[in-house]
Motif scaffolding. Structure first.
Motif, PDB file in Angstrom:
ATOM      1  N   SER A  58     -71.267  16.655  53.925  1.00  0.00           N
ATOM      2  CA  SER A  58     -70.856  15.943  52.722  1.00  0.00           C
ATOM      3  C   SER A  58     -69.462  15.329  52.849  1.00  0.00           C
ATOM      4  O   SER A  58     -68.533  15.986  53.301  1.00  0.00           O
ATOM      5  N   ASN A  59     -69.349  14.055  52.441  1.00  0.00           N
ATOM      6  CA  ASN A  59     -68.024  13.439  52.311  1.00  0.00           C
ATOM      7  C   ASN A  59     -67.367  13.980  51.052  1.00  0.00           C
ATOM      8  O   ASN A  59     -67.970  13.904  49.975  1.00  0.00           O
ATOM      9  N   PRO A 117     -70.804   6.791  56.766  1.00  0.00           N
ATOM     10  CA  PRO A 117     -72.026   6.711  57.584  1.00  0.00           C
ATOM     11  C   PRO A 117     -71.891   7.111  59.056  1.00  0.00           C
ATOM     12  O   PRO A 117     -72.877   6.980  59.780  1.00  0.00           O
ATOM     13  N   LYS A 118     -70.711   7.546  59.486  1.00  0.00           N
ATOM     14  CA  LYS A 118     -70.637   8.031  60.863  1.00  0.00           C
ATOM     15  C   LYS A 118     -71.377   9.372  60.952  1.00  0.00           C
ATOM     16  O   LYS A 118     -71.442  10.115  59.972  1.00  0.00           O
ATOM     17  N   LEU A 123     -73.175  15.774  64.172  1.00  0.00           N
ATOM     18  CA  LEU A 123     -72.963  16.047  65.600  1.00  0.00           C
ATOM     19  C   LEU A 123     -72.195  17.356  65.787  1.00  0.00           C
ATOM     20  O   LEU A 123     -72.486  18.138  66.697  1.00  0.00           O
ATOM     21  N   MET A 124     -71.221  17.600  64.892  1.00  0.00           N
ATOM     22  CA  MET A 124     -70.469  18.868  64.961  1.00  0.00           C
ATOM     23  C   MET A 124     -71.405  20.056  64.751  1.00  0.00           C
ATOM     24  O   MET A 124     -71.352  21.044  65.493  1.00  0.00           O
ATOM     25  N   ALA A 125     -72.251  19.938  63.740  1.00  0.00           N
ATOM     26  CA  ALA A 125     -73.196  21.027  63.450  1.00  0.00           C
ATOM     27  C   ALA A 125     -74.159  21.222  64.622  1.00  0.00           C
ATOM     28  O   ALA A 125     -74.465  22.355  65.012  1.00  0.00           O
ATOM     29  N   GLN A 147     -77.758   6.292  57.010  1.00  0.00           N
ATOM     30  CA  GLN A 147     -77.168   5.725  58.232  1.00  0.00           C
ATOM     31  C   GLN A 147     -76.655   6.827  59.150  1.00  0.00           C
ATOM     32  O   GLN A 147     -76.860   6.785  60.366  1.00  0.00           O
ATOM     33  N   ALA A 148     -76.009   7.823  58.570  1.00  0.00           N
ATOM     34  CA  ALA A 148     -75.492   8.938  59.382  1.00  0.00           C
ATOM     35  C   ALA A 148     -76.648   9.704  60.026  1.00  0.00           C
ATOM     36  O   ALA A 148     -76.606  10.033  61.222  1.00  0.00           O
ATOM     37  N   GLY A 149     -77.679   9.953  59.245  1.00  0.00           N
ATOM     38  CA  GLY A 149     -78.851  10.677  59.758  1.00  0.00           C
ATOM     39  C   GLY A 149     -79.519   9.921  60.890  1.00  0.00           C
ATOM     40  O   GLY A 149     -79.895  10.493  61.915  1.00  0.00           O
TER      41      GLY A 149
END
Ligand SMILES: [Mg+2]
Ligand SMILES: [Zn+2]
Length: 205
Positions: A58-59, A117-118, A123-125, A147-149
């Motif tokens: 979440s942002n 949307p990055k 990626l961290m998870a 977009q992120a997904g």
């Protein structure tokens, strides 16, 4: 490798907060404003039962903007976890981006790699839990989530339930549903698992 269902938080797990002065649907900034959406706990419990990780991505630029403190964010996490636990649901991890390029708080004023949307949070998870992103799902209520997904390689499920119609999408996602619980039912179908849900589907706006 493990698999995950990634959840956006605001508008997916908890309700959005309307700020009259800005005519804008915002994140909650107090415990009173943090309210779980109906069916969110049941949906997360079903993800737990499926053996997939349930992870929030979440942002939260309210931190960079000085609208919310880290202490309050922690208290909201505690409220979220407690209310989910009361319905036998649990989150395996919570990843927030606190940054914003125009934030007032210097330490969080930056163009980061984690703000959707990055795909940075996913990626961290994926790194932390050895997640196979191609076999994982992203559920969100905004284009940024989809977009992120997508960039992370996940299947994307769009919740077409945002109170601001400008946020409604007609493309850019793989599946569409009206609530977290319905999105999880969709995942069960895709996984070839059967569930019956006692609540009727939410009509799409
Ligand atoms: Mg959202
Ligand atoms: Zn960030």
């Amino acid at each position: 490798m493990s698999r995950a269902v990634f959840f956006d938080r605001d508008g997916v797990i908890n309700t959005l907060v309307y700020r009259q002065e800005k005519d804008f649907f915002d994140s909650p900034f107090s415990l009173e404003e943090f309210q779980l959406l109906p069916g969110a706990a049941e949906g997360i419990r079903l993800v737990n039962e499926l053996g997939m990780l349930a992870i929030v991505v979440s942002n939260q630029p309210g931190i960079a903007k000085g609208n919310c403190s880290l202490e309050m964010m922690e208290q909201m996490n505690e409220k979220m976890r407690t209310e989910l636990a009361a319905l036998d649901a649990s989150l395996d991890a919570i990843y927030y981006c606190y940054h914003h390029p125009e934030g007032n708080i210097e330490m969080y004023r930056t163009v980061c790699q984690c703000r959707k949307p990055k795909p940075g949070l996913l990626l961290m998870a994926a790194h932390d839990f050895a997640i196979d992103l191609k076999l994982s799902y992203m559920i969100g209520d905004r284009l940024k989530d989809m977009q992120a997904g997508r960039k992370a390689g996940c299947k994307t499920i769009f919740l077409n339930n945002h109170p601001d119609p400008k946020e409604h999408l007609s493309s850019g996602f793989d599946y569409i549903d009206g609530s977290l619980l319905e999105a999880v039912r969709q995942i069960y179908q895709l996984e070839g698992k059967w569930i019956s849900l006692s609540i009727p589907p939410t009509p799409l706006r």
